[in-house]
Design an enzyme around this catalytic site. Structure first.
Site, PDB file in Angstrom:
ATOM      1  N   CYS A 115      52.215 -46.437  42.791  1.00 53.39           N
ATOM      2  CA  CYS A 115      52.209 -47.068  44.114  1.00 53.39           C
ATOM      3  C   CYS A 115      52.768 -48.482  44.090  1.00 53.39           C
ATOM      4  O   CYS A 115      53.019 -49.063  45.153  1.00 53.39           O
ATOM      5  CB  CYS A 115      50.789 -47.047  44.653  1.00 53.39           C
ATOM      6  SG  CYS A 115      50.018 -45.432  44.406  1.00 53.39           S
ATOM      7  N   HIS A 255      48.045 -52.240  49.263  1.00 52.28           N
ATOM      8  CA  HIS A 255      48.235 -50.806  49.049  1.00 52.28           C
ATOM      9  C   HIS A 255      47.044 -50.064  49.650  1.00 52.28           C
ATOM     10  O   HIS A 255      45.901 -50.506  49.527  1.00 52.28           O
ATOM     11  CB  HIS A 255      48.364 -50.529  47.555  1.00 52.28           C
ATOM     12  CG  HIS A 255      48.453 -49.074  47.246  1.00 52.28           C
ATOM     13  ND1 HIS A 255      49.322 -48.255  47.916  1.00 52.28           N
ATOM     14  CD2 HIS A 255      47.766 -48.280  46.388  1.00 52.28           C
ATOM     15  CE1 HIS A 255      49.171 -47.013  47.468  1.00 52.28           C
ATOM     16  NE2 HIS A 255      48.233 -47.006  46.539  1.00 52.28           N
ATOM     17  N   ASN A 285      46.650 -42.227  51.050  1.00 53.04           N
ATOM     18  CA  ASN A 285      47.470 -42.972  50.094  1.00 53.04           C
ATOM     19  C   ASN A 285      48.835 -42.294  49.970  1.00 53.04           C
ATOM     20  O   ASN A 285      48.921 -41.175  49.477  1.00 53.04           O
ATOM     21  CB  ASN A 285      46.720 -42.983  48.754  1.00 53.04           C
ATOM     22  CG  ASN A 285      47.472 -43.710  47.654  1.00 53.04           C
ATOM     23  OD1 ASN A 285      48.648 -44.055  47.797  1.00 53.04           O
ATOM     24  ND2 ASN A 285      46.800 -43.933  46.534  1.00 53.04           N
TER      25      ASN A 285
HETATM   26  O1  UT7 Z   1      47.042 -45.029  43.948  1.00 53.92           O
HETATM   27  C1  UT7 Z   1      45.908 -44.999  43.143  1.00 53.92           C
HETATM   28  C2  UT7 Z   1      45.081 -43.813  43.450  1.00 53.92           C
HETATM   29  N1  UT7 Z   1      43.705 -43.799  43.121  1.00 53.92           N
HETATM   30  C3  UT7 Z   1      42.771 -44.670  43.547  1.00 53.92           C
HETATM   31  O2  UT7 Z   1      43.016 -45.699  44.112  1.00 53.92           O
HETATM   32  C4  UT7 Z   1      41.350 -44.259  43.286  1.00 53.92           C
HETATM   33  C5  UT7 Z   1      40.403 -45.410  43.151  1.00 53.92           C
HETATM   34  N2  UT7 Z   1      39.036 -44.893  43.137  1.00 53.92           N
HETATM   35  C6  UT7 Z   1      38.414 -44.520  44.274  1.00 53.92           C
HETATM   36  O3  UT7 Z   1      38.964 -44.639  45.356  1.00 53.92           O
HETATM   37  C7  UT7 Z   1      37.001 -43.959  44.170  1.00 53.92           C
HETATM   38  O4  UT7 Z   1      36.551 -44.124  42.849  1.00 53.92           O
HETATM   39  C8  UT7 Z   1      36.938 -42.455  44.581  1.00 53.92           C
HETATM   40  C9  UT7 Z   1      37.139 -42.308  46.074  1.00 53.92           C
HETATM   41  C10 UT7 Z   1      37.955 -41.644  43.838  1.00 53.92           C
HETATM   42  C11 UT7 Z   1      35.545 -41.928  44.257  1.00 53.92           C
HETATM   43  O5  UT7 Z   1      34.553 -42.717  44.911  1.00 53.92           O
HETATM   44  P1  UT7 Z   1      33.272 -43.218  44.114  1.00 53.92           P
HETATM   45  O6  UT7 Z   1      32.417 -43.918  45.070  1.00 53.92           O
HETATM   46  O7  UT7 Z   1      33.768 -43.982  42.909  1.00 53.92           O
HETATM   47  O8  UT7 Z   1      32.595 -41.869  43.715  1.00 53.92           O
HETATM   48  P2  UT7 Z   1      32.276 -41.305  42.247  1.00 53.92           P
HETATM   49  O9  UT7 Z   1      33.501 -40.967  41.510  1.00 53.92           O
HETATM   50  O10 UT7 Z   1      31.271 -42.199  41.602  1.00 53.92           O
HETATM   51  O11 UT7 Z   1      31.546 -39.942  42.634  1.00 53.92           O
HETATM   52  C12 UT7 Z   1      30.317 -39.924  43.350  1.00 53.92           C
HETATM   53  C13 UT7 Z   1      29.946 -38.488  43.610  1.00 53.92           C
HETATM   54  C14 UT7 Z   1      30.053 -37.592  42.384  1.00 53.92           C
HETATM   55  O12 UT7 Z   1      28.996 -36.657  42.404  1.00 53.92           O
HETATM   56  P3  UT7 Z   1      27.666 -36.908  41.512  1.00 53.92           P
HETATM   57  O13 UT7 Z   1      28.146 -37.015  40.094  1.00 53.92           O
HETATM   58  O14 UT7 Z   1      27.086 -38.188  42.022  1.00 53.92           O
HETATM   59  O15 UT7 Z   1      26.861 -35.701  41.804  1.00 53.92           O
HETATM   60  C15 UT7 Z   1      31.346 -36.850  42.598  1.00 53.92           C
HETATM   61  O16 UT7 Z   1      31.391 -35.583  41.962  1.00 53.92           O
HETATM   62  O17 UT7 Z   1      30.822 -37.925  44.590  1.00 53.92           O
HETATM   63  C16 UT7 Z   1      31.335 -36.684  44.092  1.00 53.92           C
HETATM   64  N3  UT7 Z   1      32.661 -36.479  44.689  1.00 53.92           N
HETATM   65  C17 UT7 Z   1      32.826 -35.883  45.886  1.00 53.92           C
HETATM   66  N4  UT7 Z   1      31.949 -35.346  46.755  1.00 53.92           N
HETATM   67  C18 UT7 Z   1      32.452 -34.828  47.890  1.00 53.92           C
HETATM   68  C19 UT7 Z   1      33.866 -36.840  44.199  1.00 53.92           C
HETATM   69  N5  UT7 Z   1      34.834 -36.492  45.063  1.00 53.92           N
HETATM   70  C20 UT7 Z   1      34.219 -35.887  46.114  1.00 53.92           C
HETATM   71  C21 UT7 Z   1      34.680 -35.312  47.313  1.00 53.92           C
HETATM   72  N6  UT7 Z   1      33.756 -34.804  48.171  1.00 53.92           N
HETATM   73  N7  UT7 Z   1      35.991 -35.277  47.648  1.00 53.92           N
END
Ligand code: UT7
Length: 328
Positions: A115, A255, A285
């Site tokens: 990005c 971004h 994104n």
């Molecule tokens: O251009 C660069 C692209 N990438 C980024 O910029 C990503 C940067 N990171 C983020 O935006 C965030 O870390 C995410 C949106 C990817 C994830 O958010 P988070 O608040 O960091 O959530 P997490 O990874 O800590 O996950 C929390 C929970 C997990 O479940 P458990 O382990 O607590 O039971 C995940 O399995 O949310 C779960 N989870 C979802 N649940 C429903 C992860 N993705 C999803 C989903 N729907 N799509």
């Protein structure tokens, strides 16, 4: 020495098909509520099956050329920033050169920077303009829908498809790129990657059988932390480099990866939310297209006005980051 270059035209394009969070609910174990709360995304655009990178790039480029009052034949160079090229080789810029009826000019891609690619590309373009006073088309374009796993909820819900473009030149136009800063931390290459398909992990039968051949993977939490840190630092650095202060900045265009990242950068910089541009709810994104598309859109919807100092900042796979100061 700081080299300024002019922006003669802005362009943007997103495909027609709207893909909502409800559509994702049908395919993976997710909810609209989770996606909105954790990311701010409500919908995104996905390219039609017969659309590919050069199509989106051409549409955005034509809008930018029109504003610049130029034809493809008036362009002296083309740079396309993309991680999702038309084909593996040659690069998307070659297809675009042909479609736009440009002359036998240099045309090349800047790929792999995720990005941050488009900001790196305008940095290259302004240096090229300083060497030769020429007009350069700089496109950011991405069809991330083609490289996500449609089964992995952690990544698939974040992305969309789109394109943004500018025509740059030595003078004239409605904006000036005052300066650009950029950096890389290759020790973090693994936190956001599509590792199959290169020479380390070739695209072969084993990759196909394992199902790991075409998917972007990421450590979301680490990307989040790095994104906030690097975009904030880069924004501060560019403001200092152009001798301005945060109070002089009319709009920060970060971004668009996660509304929580945008909010955290605003907080870190001490910039109130209404000076942090956000369109993530509508597009998700869109990778290297995000910043040029947002600049085009913000001018159209009146969020950027003549006289405004705008700071754009991005991060991406690499781990790369960059920021630019643009005076309108
Ligand atoms: O251009 C660069 C692209 N990438 C980024 O910029 C990503 C940067 N990171 C983020 O935006 C965030 O870390 C995410 C949106 C990817 C994830 O958010 P988070 O608040 O960091 O959530 P997490 O990874 O800590 O996950 C929390 C929970 C997990 O479940 P458990 O382990 O607590 O039971 C995940 O399995 O949310 C779960 N989870 C979802 N649940 C429903 C992860 N993705 C999803 C989903 N729907 N799509």
């Amino acid at each position: 020495m700081s080299i300024t270059a002019a922006i003669l035209g802005f362009g943007g394009y997103v495909p027609e098909r709207v893909f909502t969070n409800r559509d994702w609910e049908e395919l993976v174990d997710t909810t609209d509520e989770w996606i909105v709360t954790r990311t701010g995304i409500r919908e995104r655009r996905f390219a039609a099956p017969d659309e590919a990178t050069a199509d989106l790039a051409e549409n955005a480029a034509r809008v930018a050329l029109e504003e610049a009052g130029l034809d493809g034949s008036d362009i002296d160079e083309i740079i396309v920033a993309t991680d999702t090229p038309e084909v593996y080789t040659p690069d998307t810029a070659a297809f675009l050169q042909d479609r736009l009826g440009a002359g036998s000019i240099p045309a090349y891609d800047l790929g792999g920077s995720g990005c941050a690619g488009w900001l790196q590309a305008i940095d290259v373009a302004r240096a090229r303009i300083a060497l030769h006073p020429e007009r350069i088309l700089v496109v950011g374009v991405e069809l991330i829908s083609r490289i996500i796993s449609w089964k992995e909820r952690e990544t698939c819900v974040l992305f969309g498809d789109g394109a943004g473009a500018v025509v740059m030149g030595p003078e004239g136009g409605t904006a000036k790129v005052l300066d650009v800063v950029a950096g890389t931390d290759g020790s973090k290459a693994g936190i956001l990657t599509l590792s199959t398909g290169g020479t380390r992990h070739p695209f072969n039968q084993e990759a196909v059988t394992s199902g790991a051949y075409n998917h972007l993977t990421m450590n979301g939490r680490e990307v989040f932390r790095e994104a906030v840190r690097r975009m904030s630092e880069a924004a501060r650095e560019i403001i200092e480099r152009v001798g301005a202060s945060l109070a002089d900045v009319a709009l920060v265009v970060p971004h668009q990866a996660n509304q929580r990242i945008i909010d955290a950068v605003g907080k870190e910089l001490g910039v109130e939310p209404d000076r942090m541009y956000s369109n993530i709810a509508s597009y998700g994104n869109i990778g290297s297209a995000t910043v040029p598309f947002a600049l085009w859109e913000a001018r159209r919807n009146g969020r950027i006005r003549p006289g405004d100092l705008v700071v754009a900042a991005a991060f991406g796979a690499g781990f790369h980051w960059a920021a630019a100061a643009v005076q309108f």
